[in-house]
Design a protein around this motif. Structure first.
Motif, mmCIF file in Angstrom:
data_model
loop_
_atom_site.group_PDB
_atom_site.id
_atom_site.type_symbol
_atom_site.label_atom_id
_atom_site.label_comp_id
_atom_site.label_asym_id
_atom_site.label_seq_id
_atom_site.Cartn_x
_atom_site.Cartn_y
_atom_site.Cartn_z
ATOM 1 N N THR A 297 0.756 -1.174 -0.045
ATOM 2 C CA THR A 297 0.156 -0.068 0.142
ATOM 3 C C THR A 297 0.827 1.234 -0.163
ATOM 4 O O THR A 297 2.108 1.285 0.176
ATOM 5 C CB THR A 297 -0.944 0.031 1.097
ATOM 6 O OG1 THR A 297 -0.090 0.145 2.262
ATOM 7 C CG2 THR A 297 -1.615 -1.064 1.402
ATOM 8 N N VAL A 298 0.197 2.476 -0.246
ATOM 9 C CA VAL A 298 0.715 3.835 -0.176
ATOM 10 C C VAL A 298 1.488 3.876 1.212
ATOM 11 O O VAL A 298 2.548 4.316 1.358
ATOM 12 C CB VAL A 298 -0.121 4.814 -0.486
ATOM 13 C CG1 VAL A 298 0.455 6.158 -0.181
ATOM 14 C CG2 VAL A 298 -0.816 4.683 -1.695
ATOM 15 N N GLN B 78 6.264 4.132 4.798
ATOM 16 C CA GLN B 78 6.653 3.621 5.981
ATOM 17 C C GLN B 78 8.251 3.237 5.432
ATOM 18 O O GLN B 78 9.299 3.269 6.252
ATOM 19 C CB GLN B 78 6.067 2.522 6.621
ATOM 20 C CG GLN B 78 4.892 2.700 7.134
ATOM 21 C CD GLN B 78 3.972 1.782 7.806
ATOM 22 O OE1 GLN B 78 4.157 0.346 7.448
ATOM 23 N NE2 GLN B 78 3.270 2.091 8.744
ATOM 24 N N GLY B 79 8.403 2.700 4.185
ATOM 25 C CA GLY B 79 9.661 2.370 3.711
ATOM 26 C C GLY B 79 10.592 3.594 3.670
ATOM 27 O O GLY B 79 11.806 3.262 3.868
ATOM 28 N N ALA C 234 8.790 -8.315 -8.218
ATOM 29 C CA ALA C 234 8.381 -6.947 -9.011
ATOM 30 C C ALA C 234 6.828 -7.076 -9.339
ATOM 31 O O ALA C 234 6.303 -6.233 -9.461
ATOM 32 C CB ALA C 234 9.319 -6.775 -9.995
ATOM 33 N N LEU C 235 6.421 -8.177 -9.702
ATOM 34 C CA LEU C 235 5.206 -8.320 -10.319
ATOM 35 C C LEU C 235 4.096 -8.457 -9.243
ATOM 36 O O LEU C 235 2.998 -7.778 -9.175
ATOM 37 C CB LEU C 235 4.977 -9.913 -11.136
ATOM 38 C CG LEU C 235 3.555 -10.002 -11.445
ATOM 39 C CD1 LEU C 235 3.282 -8.984 -12.874
ATOM 40 C CD2 LEU C 235 3.540 -11.403 -12.161
ATOM 41 N N LEU C 236 4.297 -9.174 -7.927
ATOM 42 C CA LEU C 236 3.526 -8.963 -6.825
ATOM 43 C C LEU C 236 3.536 -7.881 -6.302
ATOM 44 O O LEU C 236 2.287 -7.321 -5.489
ATOM 45 C CB LEU C 236 4.186 -10.182 -5.871
ATOM 46 C CG LEU C 236 3.822 -11.497 -6.497
ATOM 47 C CD1 LEU C 236 4.444 -12.513 -5.254
ATOM 48 C CD2 LEU C 236 2.501 -11.946 -6.715
ATOM 49 N N TYR C 237 4.645 -7.034 -6.072
ATOM 50 C CA TYR C 237 4.811 -5.761 -5.296
ATOM 51 C C TYR C 237 5.085 -4.619 -6.324
ATOM 52 O O TYR C 237 5.856 -3.751 -6.148
ATOM 53 C CB TYR C 237 5.797 -5.967 -3.989
ATOM 54 C CG TYR C 237 5.426 -7.144 -3.142
ATOM 55 C CD1 TYR C 237 4.364 -6.904 -2.187
ATOM 56 C CD2 TYR C 237 6.097 -8.246 -3.407
ATOM 57 C CE1 TYR C 237 4.146 -7.833 -1.399
ATOM 58 C CE2 TYR C 237 5.871 -9.322 -2.535
ATOM 59 C CZ TYR C 237 4.789 -9.277 -1.550
ATOM 60 O OH TYR C 237 4.595 -10.302 -0.777
ATOM 61 N N LEU D 5 7.205 1.028 -9.122
ATOM 62 C CA LEU D 5 6.649 1.989 -9.544
ATOM 63 C C LEU D 5 7.087 3.197 -8.687
ATOM 64 O O LEU D 5 7.332 4.339 -9.319
ATOM 65 C CB LEU D 5 5.355 1.754 -9.739
ATOM 66 C CG LEU D 5 4.371 2.906 -10.265
ATOM 67 C CD1 LEU D 5 4.754 3.613 -11.797
ATOM 68 C CD2 LEU D 5 3.011 2.921 -10.075
ATOM 69 N N ALA D 6 7.048 3.163 -7.525
ATOM 70 C CA ALA D 6 7.663 4.305 -6.771
ATOM 71 C C ALA D 6 8.792 4.743 -6.946
ATOM 72 O O ALA D 6 9.406 5.963 -7.049
ATOM 73 C CB ALA D 6 7.331 4.035 -5.284
#
Length: 235
Positions: free
Chosen positions: A2-3, A8-9, A173-176, A181-182
């Motif tokens: 999620t955003v 948080q990352g 990369a596909l799952l997350y 993208l960010a």
């Protein structure tokens, strides 16, 4: 992812950098000096730059791994590639050169076939592509590289080797996909800003500001990639 996870990352990345700021900053300086210095080698400079940078990037991520465990990361990690399997190095080079090739293809398709020769010539002698063309090249590279976001972190965090690292990285990369993208959008935004800045400030001032911002941006992106990867791999 999620955003909120991405934000948080980002916060975790800043906190991670605070664990060993000077060592990580120096590692980033060495990364940029070595990688950008190779660019000045005639004909093969850009290819060598990408291949060496791909390996050094893994080493910086390994330093971040040590910092995340609460230990001061030794700079000697940058020179120690003995733990990398030859198959893993080949995969890292592939992940670096495929976006490069697609960037060149985008540049050529946009009518910059003569500009492509710049990347296989002498950067001290040959005229570079126009800022707009160079930006197009970088944007295409960032878009292509997004798929490989988790390959290097998978080697560091999970111990994946060779083609398994590539496979697991692509699956992550596909799952997350929100994380790649960010990171891609941040990289594109920085390059767009670096292209725009010389238009509004004196060239020398713009160059100095861009260089300083590049150093801290690259450092943050290493840490941000690490923290997002840790979330993706459940570390």
């Amino acid at each position: 992812m999620t955003v909120q996870d991405i934000l948080q990352g980002a916060a975790a990345a800043i906190a991670l950098l605070g664990a060993a700021p000077w060592r990580l900053l120096l590692a980033t300086v060495l990364f940029l000096v070595v990688a950008e210095g190779l660019m000045f080698i005639p004909r093969a400079g850009f290819v060598l730059k990408l291949c060496v940078a791909a390996v050094l990037a893994v080493q910086v991520l390994a330093m971040l791994r040590v910092a995340a465990l609460g230990e001061p990361p030794p700079l000697a990690i940058l020179l120690d590639v003995s733990w990398l399997a030859p198959a893993s190095m080949l995969v890292l080079w592939l992940c670096a050169l495929v976006p490069f090739a697609l960037g060149l293809a985008a540049l050529a398709a946009a009518g910059g076939r003569n500009d492509v020769h710049y990347f296989f010539g002498n950067v001290l002698r040959d005229a570079p592509p126009s800022p707009r063309a160079f930006l197009l090249f970088k944007m295409a590279m960032h878009a292509a590289a997004a798929a490989f976001t988790f390959v290097a972190p998978g080697i560091v965090l999970k111990g994946y080797i060779g083609w398994n690292a590539l496979e697991q990285g692509l699956v992550a990369a596909l799952l997350y996909w929100q994380a790649p993208l960010a990171l891609m959008l941040l990289s594109m935004a920085f390059d767009a800003f670096a292209t725009w800045l010389p238009k509004v400030v004196p060239r020398r001032t713009g160059g100095f500001v861009t260089l300083a911002l590049l150093l801290f941006f690259v450092l943050f992106m290493f840490a941000f990639t690490y923290t997002l990867s840790a979330k993706a791999f459940g570390i």
